[in-house]
Design a protein around this motif. Structure first.
Motif, PDB file in Angstrom:
ATOM      1  N   GLU A  13      20.017  27.337  13.464  1.00  0.00           N
ATOM      2  CA  GLU A  13      19.772  28.438  14.404  1.00  0.00           C
ATOM      3  C   GLU A  13      19.684  27.921  15.841  1.00  0.00           C
ATOM      4  O   GLU A  13      20.181  28.558  16.771  1.00  0.00           O
ATOM      5  N   SER A  14      19.066  26.772  16.028  1.00  0.00           N
ATOM      6  CA  SER A  14      18.965  26.179  17.367  1.00  0.00           C
ATOM      7  C   SER A  14      20.349  25.843  17.916  1.00  0.00           C
ATOM      8  O   SER A  14      20.630  26.072  19.097  1.00  0.00           O
ATOM      9  N   CYS A  15      21.210  25.311  17.074  1.00  0.00           N
ATOM     10  CA  CYS A  15      22.582  24.994  17.498  1.00  0.00           C
ATOM     11  C   CYS A  15      23.349  26.270  17.840  1.00  0.00           C
ATOM     12  O   CYS A  15      24.137  26.294  18.795  1.00  0.00           O
ATOM     13  N   ARG A  16      23.117  27.328  17.082  1.00  0.00           N
ATOM     14  CA  ARG A  16      23.767  28.611  17.355  1.00  0.00           C
ATOM     15  C   ARG A  16      23.323  29.156  18.719  1.00  0.00           C
ATOM     16  O   ARG A  16      24.130  29.642  19.504  1.00  0.00           O
ATOM     17  N   LEU A  17      22.019  29.050  19.005  1.00  0.00           N
ATOM     18  CA  LEU A  17      21.495  29.507  20.294  1.00  0.00           C
ATOM     19  C   LEU A  17      22.059  28.689  21.453  1.00  0.00           C
ATOM     20  O   LEU A  17      22.372  29.223  22.514  1.00  0.00           O
ATOM     21  N   LEU A  18      22.196  27.369  21.223  1.00  0.00           N
ATOM     22  CA  LEU A  18      22.772  26.504  22.252  1.00  0.00           C
ATOM     23  C   LEU A  18      24.231  26.902  22.505  1.00  0.00           C
ATOM     24  O   LEU A  18      24.675  26.970  23.656  1.00  0.00           O
ATOM     25  N   ALA A  19      24.968  27.183  21.440  1.00  0.00           N
ATOM     26  CA  ALA A  19      26.373  27.611  21.571  1.00  0.00           C
ATOM     27  C   ALA A  19      26.473  28.913  22.352  1.00  0.00           C
ATOM     28  O   ALA A  19      27.393  29.089  23.166  1.00  0.00           O
ATOM     29  N   GLN A  20      25.538  29.832  22.142  1.00  0.00           N
ATOM     30  CA  GLN A  20      25.528  31.097  22.888  1.00  0.00           C
ATOM     31  C   GLN A  20      25.345  30.847  24.385  1.00  0.00           C
ATOM     32  O   GLN A  20      26.020  31.468  25.209  1.00  0.00           O
TER      33      GLN A  20
END
Length: 198
Positions: A13-20
């Protein structure tokens, strides 16, 4: 200073937020995961970025001439039987020691950087947006060396940096995209002090 654990779904989830955060204002043509930790983060972030056929993902490491081998087996045994509060305290103590060391001596990385022939040709061909991804910036020396190398060897490129956390107030090079900044230490799934569930 605090320690945050990003394990299992929390890491993804943290990686997804960073990608956003990245995709809001940057469209990288080449994403480079900086091994070792940056490889794990890089793959997750890359898969979460809007997919385009042109976008390429690679991984790189700086080949250092003389790397000292660490004796990890005894340390891992200590970590295995230590409570989380003690592991957090040890992480914070290590961070303070490294910060003080960096103040006395300017941290610097040295080593060989090379890219595959197809990536080299791509970077030489036209203007490219390059994204360097690592798990954390401590001193910033590794990412500074990579960014400096790219900007020196390839014309018309824009290099930006993304990490999960920046652990020090004044690194040599800072992140353009991050989730945590200034003295937030992160325990990742590959960290030596992860407590394994029985």
């Amino acid at each position: 200073m605090k320690v945050v654990s990003l394990l299992g779904s929390a890491f993804a989830e943290s990686c997804r937020l960073l990608a956003q955060k990245i995709s809001k204002d940057y469209n990288p043509d080449l994403v480079i995961g900086v091994l070792t930790g940056g490889g794990y983060v890089g793959k997750e972030v890359f898969s979460s970025l809007p997919h385009t056929e042109k976008r390429l993902y690679i991984e790189t490491r700086i080949q250092r001439t003389n790397t000292k081998t660490k004796e990890k087996s005894i340390i891992r045994q200590i970590f295995k039987y230590s409570p989380i509060f003690l592991l957090d305290w040890m992480r914070m103590l290590e961070a303070v020691i490294l910060e003080q060391k960096a103040k006395r001596k300017n941290p610097k990385r040295e080593g060989v950087i090379s890219f595959p022939q197809d990536v080299d040709s791509l970077l030489k061909s036209e203007l490219k947006n390059v994204l360097l991804i690592d798990d954390a910036i401590d001193s910033g020396a590794t990412l500074h060396l990579l960014k400096e190398y790219l900007e020196k060897h390839y014309a018309n490129i824009v290099v930006k940096i993304a990490v999960i956390t920046v652990t020090t107030p004044n690194p040599i090079v800072d992140a353009d995209y991050f989730l945590f900044h200034d003295r937030v230490l992160v325990r990742f799934p590959w960290s030596n002090d992860v407590k394994m569930k029985k």
